[in-house]
Design a protein around this motif. Structure first.
Motif, PDB file in Angstrom:
ATOM      1  N   LEU A 172      -4.500   7.910   5.055  1.00  0.00           N
ATOM      2  CA  LEU A 172      -5.438   7.244   4.146  1.00  0.00           C
ATOM      3  C   LEU A 172      -4.678   6.543   3.023  1.00  0.00           C
ATOM      4  O   LEU A 172      -3.679   7.050   2.520  1.00  0.00           O
ATOM      5  CB  LEU A 172      -6.412   8.263   3.558  1.00  0.00           C
ATOM      6  N   VAL A 173      -5.178   5.389   2.611  1.00  0.00           N
ATOM      7  CA  VAL A 173      -4.530   4.591   1.561  1.00  0.00           C
ATOM      8  C   VAL A 173      -4.921   5.130   0.190  1.00  0.00           C
ATOM      9  O   VAL A 173      -6.106   5.247  -0.114  1.00  0.00           O
ATOM     10  CB  VAL A 173      -4.951   3.108   1.674  1.00  0.00           C
ATOM     11  N   HIS A 174      -3.928   5.441  -0.626  1.00  0.00           N
ATOM     12  CA  HIS A 174      -4.246   5.926  -1.977  1.00  0.00           C
ATOM     13  C   HIS A 174      -3.905   4.917  -3.071  1.00  0.00           C
ATOM     14  O   HIS A 174      -4.358   5.054  -4.198  1.00  0.00           O
ATOM     15  CB  HIS A 174      -3.546   7.259  -2.264  1.00  0.00           C
ATOM     16  N   THR A 175      -3.110   3.874  -2.755  1.00  0.00           N
ATOM     17  CA  THR A 175      -2.734   2.880  -3.761  1.00  0.00           C
ATOM     18  C   THR A 175      -2.658   1.508  -3.118  1.00  0.00           C
ATOM     19  O   THR A 175      -2.163   1.368  -1.993  1.00  0.00           O
ATOM     20  CB  THR A 175      -1.367   3.217  -4.392  1.00  0.00           C
ATOM     21  N   VAL A 176      -3.152   0.488  -3.825  1.00  0.00           N
ATOM     22  CA  VAL A 176      -3.090  -0.897  -3.358  1.00  0.00           C
ATOM     23  C   VAL A 176      -2.590  -1.790  -4.482  1.00  0.00           C
ATOM     24  O   VAL A 176      -3.074  -1.692  -5.614  1.00  0.00           O
ATOM     25  CB  VAL A 176      -4.483  -1.402  -2.894  1.00  0.00           C
ATOM     26  N   VAL A 177      -1.624  -2.647  -4.184  1.00  0.00           N
ATOM     27  CA  VAL A 177      -1.096  -3.615  -5.149  1.00  0.00           C
ATOM     28  C   VAL A 177      -1.027  -4.974  -4.461  1.00  0.00           C
ATOM     29  O   VAL A 177      -0.527  -5.085  -3.336  1.00  0.00           O
ATOM     30  CB  VAL A 177       0.311  -3.210  -5.652  1.00  0.00           C
ATOM     31  N   ILE A 230       0.824  -1.209   0.000  1.00  0.00           N
ATOM     32  CA  ILE A 230       0.000   0.000   0.000  1.00  0.00           C
ATOM     33  C   ILE A 230       0.860   1.262   0.000  1.00  0.00           C
ATOM     34  O   ILE A 230       1.972   1.277   0.517  1.00  0.00           O
ATOM     35  CB  ILE A 230      -0.968   0.052   1.203  1.00  0.00           C
ATOM     36  N   GLY A 231       0.296   2.314  -0.608  1.00  0.00           N
ATOM     37  CA  GLY A 231       0.844   3.656  -0.514  1.00  0.00           C
ATOM     38  C   GLY A 231      -0.121   4.476   0.308  1.00  0.00           C
ATOM     39  O   GLY A 231      -1.329   4.497   0.020  1.00  0.00           O
ATOM     40  N   VAL A 232       0.380   5.130   1.354  1.00  0.00           N
ATOM     41  CA  VAL A 232      -0.469   5.827   2.319  1.00  0.00           C
ATOM     42  C   VAL A 232      -0.098   7.304   2.362  1.00  0.00           C
ATOM     43  O   VAL A 232       1.089   7.654   2.343  1.00  0.00           O
ATOM     44  CB  VAL A 232      -0.299   5.205   3.727  1.00  0.00           C
ATOM     45  N   ASP A 233      -1.097   8.155   2.415  1.00  0.00           N
ATOM     46  CA  ASP A 233      -0.861   9.590   2.563  1.00  0.00           C
ATOM     47  C   ASP A 233      -0.180   9.837   3.906  1.00  0.00           C
ATOM     48  O   ASP A 233      -0.691   9.433   4.957  1.00  0.00           O
ATOM     49  CB  ASP A 233      -2.179  10.353   2.492  1.00  0.00           C
ATOM     50  N   SER A 275       7.752   1.721  -6.706  1.00  0.00           N
ATOM     51  CA  SER A 275       7.398   2.738  -7.709  1.00  0.00           C
ATOM     52  C   SER A 275       5.912   2.715  -8.040  1.00  0.00           C
ATOM     53  O   SER A 275       5.331   3.746  -8.390  1.00  0.00           O
ATOM     54  CB  SER A 275       8.212   2.523  -8.986  1.00  0.00           C
ATOM     55  N   GLN A 276       5.273   1.533  -7.916  1.00  0.00           N
ATOM     56  CA  GLN A 276       3.850   1.428  -8.232  1.00  0.00           C
ATOM     57  C   GLN A 276       2.967   1.999  -7.128  1.00  0.00           C
ATOM     58  O   GLN A 276       1.752   2.170  -7.333  1.00  0.00           O
ATOM     59  CB  GLN A 276       3.476  -0.037  -8.464  1.00  0.00           C
ATOM     60  N   LEU A 277       3.556   2.280  -5.968  1.00  0.00           N
ATOM     61  CA  LEU A 277       2.778   2.770  -4.834  1.00  0.00           C
ATOM     62  C   LEU A 277       2.784   4.291  -4.738  1.00  0.00           C
ATOM     63  O   LEU A 277       2.238   4.851  -3.789  1.00  0.00           O
ATOM     64  CB  LEU A 277       3.329   2.170  -3.529  1.00  0.00           C
ATOM     65  N   LEU A 278       3.379   4.949  -5.727  1.00  0.00           N
ATOM     66  CA  LEU A 278       3.428   6.407  -5.738  1.00  0.00           C
ATOM     67  C   LEU A 278       2.334   6.949  -6.650  1.00  0.00           C
ATOM     68  O   LEU A 278       2.065   6.384  -7.708  1.00  0.00           O
ATOM     69  CB  LEU A 278       4.796   6.888  -6.227  1.00  0.00           C
ATOM     70  N   HIS A 279       1.716   8.060  -6.274  1.00  0.00           N
ATOM     71  CA  HIS A 279       0.688   8.658  -7.126  1.00  0.00           C
ATOM     72  C   HIS A 279       1.263   9.721  -8.054  1.00  0.00           C
ATOM     73  O   HIS A 279       0.577  10.174  -8.964  1.00  0.00           O
ATOM     74  CB  HIS A 279      -0.455   9.242  -6.291  1.00  0.00           C
ATOM     75  N   GLY A 280       2.506  10.125  -7.824  1.00  0.00           N
ATOM     76  CA  GLY A 280       3.178  11.033  -8.750  1.00  0.00           C
ATOM     77  C   GLY A 280       3.226  12.477  -8.313  1.00  0.00           C
ATOM     78  O   GLY A 280       3.931  13.282  -8.930  1.00  0.00           O
ATOM     79  N   GLU A 281       2.520  12.815  -7.239  1.00  0.00           N
ATOM     80  CA  GLU A 281       2.499  14.200  -6.780  1.00  0.00           C
ATOM     81  C   GLU A 281       3.258  14.405  -5.475  1.00  0.00           C
ATOM     82  O   GLU A 281       3.420  15.532  -5.014  1.00  0.00           O
ATOM     83  CB  GLU A 281       1.055  14.683  -6.606  1.00  0.00           C
TER      84      GLU A 281
END
Length: 241
Positions: A100-105, A92-95, A118-124
């Motif tokens: 809060l979780v923004h990405t799940v793989v 998971i990628g968490v703010d 790298s897949q857990l980043l939203h880019g911002e």
């Protein structure tokens, strides 16, 4: 879903199975996850400047007492410490601010955490926080060109060897403490999914089905984490009206 359980019976197992397949095949759990996050972001709950990446193991049934007399071929075993586990991983990628979780793989358990960073980043985000299992992530090819600063924990042995009586050792120890307090944000969603929702073992065969369920679970975990803010906001809105 348009089902009034006060007037009609709950759907049977076959209906629920077909509904779950529709969710999976049309990637609707990802849509549910994205929709909830978009709503929370619109309310200002995701600041998006920092991300914490982490992963947890989820066990899968290792029994071969089934029709094919085999374990799930998409699950694998891995060792953590001195213990072996069979199953999958939820990455998971968490703010970093709201938790809060923004990405799940979802991957098999033997997939290294650092390969999914790298897949857990939203880019911002500008800063990324990770535990010692992500050592060397900044040198990996897939993260080159990403304008982020990686804050990865020291390996436990190196941290224990710090001389905290020296000025430099004391500063480094305090820095590790601060990074650990930020990384702890990723433990809260795992606690909710595993302990409050009781999801400690996969319920289906195959990564796709279980990852689809993880999307729903972490979406609900975000709602749970944001519940106090949402209740307080609704109360303020009602009072203003």
């Amino acid at each position: 879903m348009g089902i009034d359980l006060g007037r009609e019976a709950a759907p049977d197992a076959t209906t629920l199975l077909k509904f779950r397949r529709v969710l999976q095949e049309r990637h609707l759990t990802e849509a549910i996850f994205a929709t909830i996050n978009a709503h929370l972001a619109a309310k200002g709950l995701m600041l998006r400047q920092g991300t914490v990446v982490d992963a947890t193991l989820i066990a899968a049934p290792s029994s071969t007492k089934n029709r094919t007399r085999s374990r799930d071929p998409e699950m694998h075993q891995t060792r953590k410490g001195n213990q072996w586990y069979f199953g999958m991983k939820a990455h998971i990628g968490v703010d970093a601010d709201s938790g809060l979780v923004h990405t799940v793989v979802g991957t098999a358990a033997n997939v290294s955490d650092v390969t999914q960073a790298s897949q857990l980043l939203h880019g911002e985000e500008r800063d990324v926080f990770a535990d010692a299992g992500y050592q060397g992530v900044d040198k990996r090819k897939e993260v080159q060109g990403k304008d982020v600063k990686w804050h990865v924990a020291m390996r436990p042995g190196k941290r224990r060897a710090l001389d905290t009586k020296s000025p430099m050792g004391a500063v480094l120890a305090e820095l590790e403490r601060i990074k650990a307090s930020i990384r702890a944000k990723a433990e809260h969603p795992f606690h909710i999914v595993k302990n409050l929702f009781g999801y400690r073992k996969t319920r289906y065969r195959g990564l796709a089905k279980n990852t689809a369920q993880l999307m729903t679970l972490f979406a609900l975990a975000n709602v749970w984490l944001a519940r106090k803010w949402m209740l307080n906001n609704d109360t303020r809105s009602a009072s203003a009206a």
